[in-house]
Structure formats: structure tokens, C-alpha cells
Design a protein around this motif. Structure first.
Motif, short mmCIF file in Angstrom:
data_model
loop_
_atom_site.label_atom_id
_atom_site.label_comp_id
_atom_site.label_asym_id
_atom_site.label_seq_id
_atom_site.Cartn_x
_atom_site.Cartn_y
_atom_site.Cartn_z
N HIS A 195 37.68 28.25 70.56
CA HIS A 195 38.26 28.32 69.21
C HIS A 195 37.64 27.32 68.25
CE1 HIS A 195 41.49 31.19 70.03
NE2 HIS A 195 41.48 30.66 71.24
N ALA A 196 36.65 26.56 68.72
CA ALA A 196 36.04 25.53 67.87
C ALA A 196 34.68 25.96 67.33
CB ALA A 196 35.88 24.23 68.66
N THR A 197 33.98 26.81 68.07
CA THR A 197 32.64 27.23 67.68
C THR A 197 32.67 28.00 66.36
OG1 THR A 197 32.14 27.42 70.03
CG2 THR A 197 30.57 28.42 68.51
N GLY A 198 31.88 27.52 65.41
CA GLY A 198 31.84 28.16 64.09
C GLY A 198 32.93 27.63 63.17
N VAL A 199 33.91 26.91 63.74
CA VAL A 199 35.09 26.50 62.98
C VAL A 199 35.08 25.00 62.69
CG1 VAL A 199 37.61 26.31 63.11
CG2 VAL A 199 36.49 28.40 63.90
N LEU A 200 34.85 24.19 63.73
CA LEU A 200 34.90 22.72 63.57
C LEU A 200 33.49 22.14 63.51
CD1 LEU A 200 37.75 21.63 66.02
CD2 LEU A 200 37.90 22.13 63.58
N GLY A 201 33.40 20.93 62.96
CA GLY A 201 32.12 20.25 62.82
C GLY A 201 31.45 20.69 61.53
N SER A 202 30.62 19.81 60.96
CA SER A 202 30.09 20.15 59.64
C SER A 202 29.08 21.30 59.70
CB SER A 202 29.52 18.93 58.92
OG SER A 202 28.54 18.35 59.72
N THR A 203 28.41 21.50 60.84
CA THR A 203 27.52 22.66 60.94
C THR A 203 28.16 23.81 61.72
OG1 THR A 203 26.43 22.05 63.03
CG2 THR A 203 25.53 21.08 61.01
N GLY A 204 29.43 23.63 62.11
CA GLY A 204 30.11 24.69 62.86
C GLY A 204 29.81 24.66 64.34
N ALA A 205 29.24 23.54 64.84
CA ALA A 205 28.88 23.48 66.26
C ALA A 205 30.10 23.31 67.15
CB ALA A 205 27.88 22.35 66.50
N GLY A 206 31.23 22.89 66.58
CA GLY A 206 32.46 22.82 67.38
C GLY A 206 33.08 21.44 67.41
N CYS A 207 33.97 21.29 68.38
CA CYS A 207 34.75 20.06 68.52
C CYS A 207 33.85 18.88 68.92
CB CYS A 207 35.78 20.31 69.62
SG CYS A 207 37.21 19.29 69.50
N VAL A 208 32.83 19.15 69.71
CA VAL A 208 31.91 18.10 70.16
C VAL A 208 31.22 17.49 68.94
CG1 VAL A 208 29.92 17.59 71.62
CG2 VAL A 208 31.61 19.26 72.39
N GLU A 209 30.83 18.32 68.01
CA GLU A 209 30.25 17.82 66.76
C GLU A 209 31.32 17.11 65.92
OE1 GLU A 209 29.07 20.76 63.85
OE2 GLU A 209 27.70 19.36 62.86
N HIS A 210 32.49 17.71 65.82
CA HIS A 210 33.61 17.14 65.05
C HIS A 210 33.88 15.69 65.46
CE1 HIS A 210 37.69 17.00 63.31
NE2 HIS A 210 38.08 16.47 64.46
N PHE A 211 33.81 15.42 66.77
CA PHE A 211 34.08 14.07 67.27
C PHE A 211 32.82 13.19 67.34
CE2 PHE A 211 38.02 15.88 69.31
CZ PHE A 211 38.92 15.03 68.67
N GLY A 212 31.68 13.73 66.88
CA GLY A 212 30.44 12.96 66.93
C GLY A 212 29.96 12.67 68.34
N CYS A 213 30.20 13.60 69.26
CA CYS A 213 29.86 13.37 70.68
C CYS A 213 28.67 14.19 71.14
CB CYS A 213 31.07 13.70 71.56
SG CYS A 213 32.48 12.64 71.27
N ARG A 214 27.81 14.64 70.20
CA ARG A 214 26.75 15.55 70.63
C ARG A 214 25.65 14.89 71.45
NH1 ARG A 214 25.36 20.00 66.15
NH2 ARG A 214 25.36 18.24 64.73
N GLY A 215 25.55 13.55 71.38
CA GLY A 215 24.54 12.89 72.19
C GLY A 215 24.89 12.80 73.67
N LYS A 216 26.15 13.04 74.00
CA LYS A 216 26.63 12.84 75.38
C LYS A 216 26.24 14.02 76.27
CE LYS A 216 29.29 9.30 74.09
NZ LYS A 216 29.16 7.94 74.57
N THR A 217 26.04 13.72 77.55
CA THR A 217 25.80 14.80 78.51
C THR A 217 27.13 15.42 78.88
OG1 THR A 217 24.05 13.45 79.40
CG2 THR A 217 24.66 15.40 80.67
N LEU A 218 27.29 16.69 78.57
CA LEU A 218 28.48 17.40 79.00
C LEU A 218 28.19 18.88 79.03
CD1 LEU A 218 31.29 17.41 76.28
CD2 LEU A 218 28.90 17.19 75.78
#
Ligand SMILES: *Cc1c(COP(=O)(O)O)cnc(C)c1O
Length: 396
Positions: free
Chosen positions: A217-240
């Protein structure tokens, strides 16, 4: 002991009893027919209603560009992909879509599945087995719960979004298992709240755990580019490990996993729900690809969605102060009701007032509610009509 055949036997008779029980508990469900293109206003069972029941958050499922992409792909490649990806079912389009997902998510690679459900089932079953531990949020989506069962790992639930409880359970269980996977929805599908991702990642690091988040439910919706919750929380550098669907904001059908190239390589070799099933159809693949381009090129859709969500929240708080609105940081807003019957009656009264917003009840959720999904394409008048319809509900 010998089987004693009585005169009348019906091995299916239990179905009647089971259905009776379902009816008595007011848990019976059935389908309703939608007769138009998807959108903020739809034709439902012969009647025009304002649609608050759709996962099509950005209004893309009826978008002409997605439709054209699906038509073109069908004309070029046919209706079916005719085989599993590893045999005859792979097309250039699949690779383009996987590259687009990886680029949106800023991961090394991605893999598309026939549905988000299958992506979760297969990925959990591939990553852990009976020597391992899964720590799962108690409100996780059915696909994560069933994936955990299918994997054979020891499956321990922690209290919803409770980092302290997760911490306690890590202390209690982690040392007894080889690998550990923490699995959670990023936006909880029936509540609308977000998982506490930064804290969760920190704990995972301390206890040497993998993390899988379901970004359906986050993809396309959250984050400034729509990448999701991981982008929203600034966690895109993390391995997950990120799982998601192409069927909600992306308006198509299918699921995905995004992560490191090693992870994706491994999944291509070990995930039964990807290996032994037919590749995504050309139409679905092309529509999802078109959707990813649109969510990147048209951030204003997300802005409109966020504006609609905050407007509706304010309207509810000011004009329907007697209602219990569950905490939410997404376009999913839930109004809680005391009983399943109350929620069902409210759902029917809303529908009579021209509002499509379903009652969600046990066993799907612990407490009954009306679940409202806000779309970018809702107009202010739609939100006002919703508020008026709630004011007209007798049991409130
Ligand atoms: C909808 C949903 C899925 C399943 O995705 P499909 O592509 O519809 O199978 C998985 N996880 C969550 C959290 C969902 O909301």
C-alpha cells in the motif's frame, strides 16, 4: 478398525454446517459487481456510487496510457506469456519492468511475480526454513502469515508496531535459531498506520536479522518519488528485502521483490512460486511499466492524494467528532464500530447514500470497521458527500 458404511453418507455435508456458522456470526461474505471503468465514481450493482473502496490510489487503473500500453503489448506479444519465466515465459518487457522497479526503489535488482501474494509466499519460504526464526507483526497481511507457515520456520508474532515487544522477543528467541527474518507490512492494509521502520532496522542490525517489508500500500503512494515507506523514512541505503504489488497504486496485476542482486539471483533459483508458475502476462507487465513511468513523471498525483487525505481527516475530526478514527499515516482511514453488525449496517446505509466503503470485520481484523481508501482523483464534493452520508447513519 474396519470402516462401517452407514446407509446415507455425504462427505460434503459439513459445508452446510460451516456456512451456517459463518452466517450466524455475521461473517458471511459475497461479491458485488462493478460495471464501469475503475475510478473515483463507479457503477456498482447498477447504481452510481462514489468509490472509497479501491486500492487504485492514484487513479491509474483506468488511465488511457496504461490501457494503451496493455493493448499494444497484447498486440505485439499476445495474451499469455505461455510458460514459466525460466522456460518460454520471459520477454524483454519483464526485464524492463524489473529494471524500472529497481530504479524506483534504488535497489540493485527486482523480480516480478504473478501477484503480491505469491511474492510473499515464495520469498518467505525461500529465505528461511525449520532451523530459522520469523518475527512477525501480529497484523501482517495474510500472504506474510501464510508464507511464514509455508517456510516451516518458527513463527513468533510481536504486538502490533511494538518495538519493545520485538526487542523482548529477540532477546528470548534469537540465540536459538540460525537465521532470523523480521517481517512486517510497511503500511498496514486494514489499519493504515506505518511500521516503525528505522527502529526496526536498528534492532535487526543489533540482532543480525534480515528484514522484509511489504510495501503493497506504500508503492506509488509514500515517499517523494513514490518509492514507498522505505523512502518515506529515509531508509533506502539500508540492506533489506522489499516486497510489493503492481495491483494497487500501479493499477495493474502482479507482485515484486526488490533488493540486492544476490537476493534476486537466489530467488530466481529457489522460489517455487516464481519458478513453477507462468510469467506475468504482456498486458499486465506493460501496464505496470507505464504506471511506474507516470508515478515518477507526475508527482502532483501524490500531492493531490495527500491533500485529499488531510482534508478528509480534518472533516472527520471536526464534523464527526463522535466517531473513532483509527490512527493512520496513509490514504487508508478506518472508522471503528462496536460490533460486526453495526459495521455492516453502516456499510449498507453508506451504500444507500451513494458511498462505496466496505465494512471490514473479523476474522480479517480484530475489531469491525468501515475502511475508507482515499484516491488522488476524489474531488472535494466526494469528500463532503462521504461526511454527510456518515452523519445519516442511524447507529451513530
Ligand atoms: C494486497 C496486498 C498483498 C497482495 O498483493 P496482490 O498483488 O493483490 O496479491 C500483499 N500484502 C499486502 C500488505 C497487501 O495489502
Amino acid at each position: 478398525m474396519k470402516w462401517n458404511k452407514s446407509k446415507i453418507q455425504n462427505p460434503y455435508a459439513w459445508l452446510d454446517h460451516s456456512l451456517d456458522t459463518i452466517h450466524k456470526a455475521n461473517w458471511y461474505r459475497s461479491v458485488q459487481t462493478l460495471q464501469s471503468l475503475p475510478g473515483a465514481v463507479v457503477q456498482l450493482e447498477g447504481r452510481e456510487v462514489i468509490n472509497f473502496a479501491s486500492n487504485d490510489y492514484l487513479g491509474l487503473a483506468g488511465d488511457e496510457r496504461l490501457i494503451q500500453a496493455a493493448v499494444m503489448a497484447t498486440k505485439t506479444y499476445g495474451t499469455g506469456s505461455t510458460g514459466s519465466r525460466l522456460l518460454s515465459g520471459h520477454r524483454e518487457l519483464h526485464q524492463e519492468l524489473e529494471r524500472a522497479i529497481a530504479s524506483l526503489k534504488q535497489t540493485e535488482d527486482a523480480l516480478v511475480f504473478s501477484s503480491g501474494y505469491l511474492a510473499n509466499l515464495g520469498t518467505l519460504a525461500a529465505l528461511v526454513d525449520k532451523r530459522d526464526l520469523i518475527l512477525a507483526d501480529q497484523y501482517n497481511h495474510s500472504s506474510l502469515k501464510n508464507g511464514a507457515i509455508l517456510s516451516g520456520a518458527t513463527n513468533v508474532n510481536y504486538t502490533h508496531n511494538d518495538i519493545k515487544d520485538l526487542h523482548n522477543k529477540l532477546n528470548q528467541y534469537r540465540q536459538h535459531y540460525r537465521r532470523c527474518l523480521i517481517a512486517t507490512d510497511s503500511v498496514f492494509s486494514m489499519d493504515g498506520d506505518l511500521c516503525p521502520l528505522p527502529e526496526l532496522l536498528l534492532l535487526a542490525e543489533n540482532y543480525n536479522c534480515m528484514v522484509l517489508v511489504d510495501e503493497a500500500h506504500a508503492t506509488g503512494v509514500l515517499g517523494s518519488t513514490g518509492a514507498g515507506c522505505v523512502e518515506h523514512f529515509g531508509c533506502r541505503g539500508k540492506t533489506l528485502i522489499q516486497v510489493g504489488t503492481l495491483s494497487k497504486a500501479l493499477g495493474s496485476l502482479g507482485g515484486y521483490v526488490a533488493g540486492s542482486s544476490r537476493l534476486i539471483d537466489f530467488l530466481k533459483n529457489r522460489t517455487a512460486s516464481w519458478i513453477y508458475t507462468t510469467g506475468l502476462s504482456p498486458a499486465d507487465t506493460a501496464a505496470a511499466l507505464a504506471a511506474i513511468q507516470i508515478i515518477q513523471q507526475e508527482p502532483e498525483r501524490r500531492t493531490r492524494l495527500q491533500k485529499n487525505v488531510s482534508t478528509l481527516k480534518q472533516l472527520i475530526q471536526h464534523q464527526l467528532a463522535n466517531l473513532k478514527l483509527l490512527p493512520s499515516d496513509s490514504p487508508i482511514l478506518c472508522i471503528q464500530f462496536a460490533t460486526a453488525t453495526d459495521a455492516i449496517i453502516a456499510g449498507k446505509q453508506l451504500q444507500n447514500a451513494g458511498i462505496f466503503a466496505p465494512a471490514i470485520r473479523p476474522p480479517t481484523v480484530p475489531t469491525s470497521r468501515i475502511r475508507i481508501s482515499v484516491m488522488a482523483t476524489h474531488e472535494l464534493s466526494h469528500l463532503y458527500t462521504l461526511i454527510d452520508a456518515f452523519k445519516g447513519i442511524n447507529s451513530l
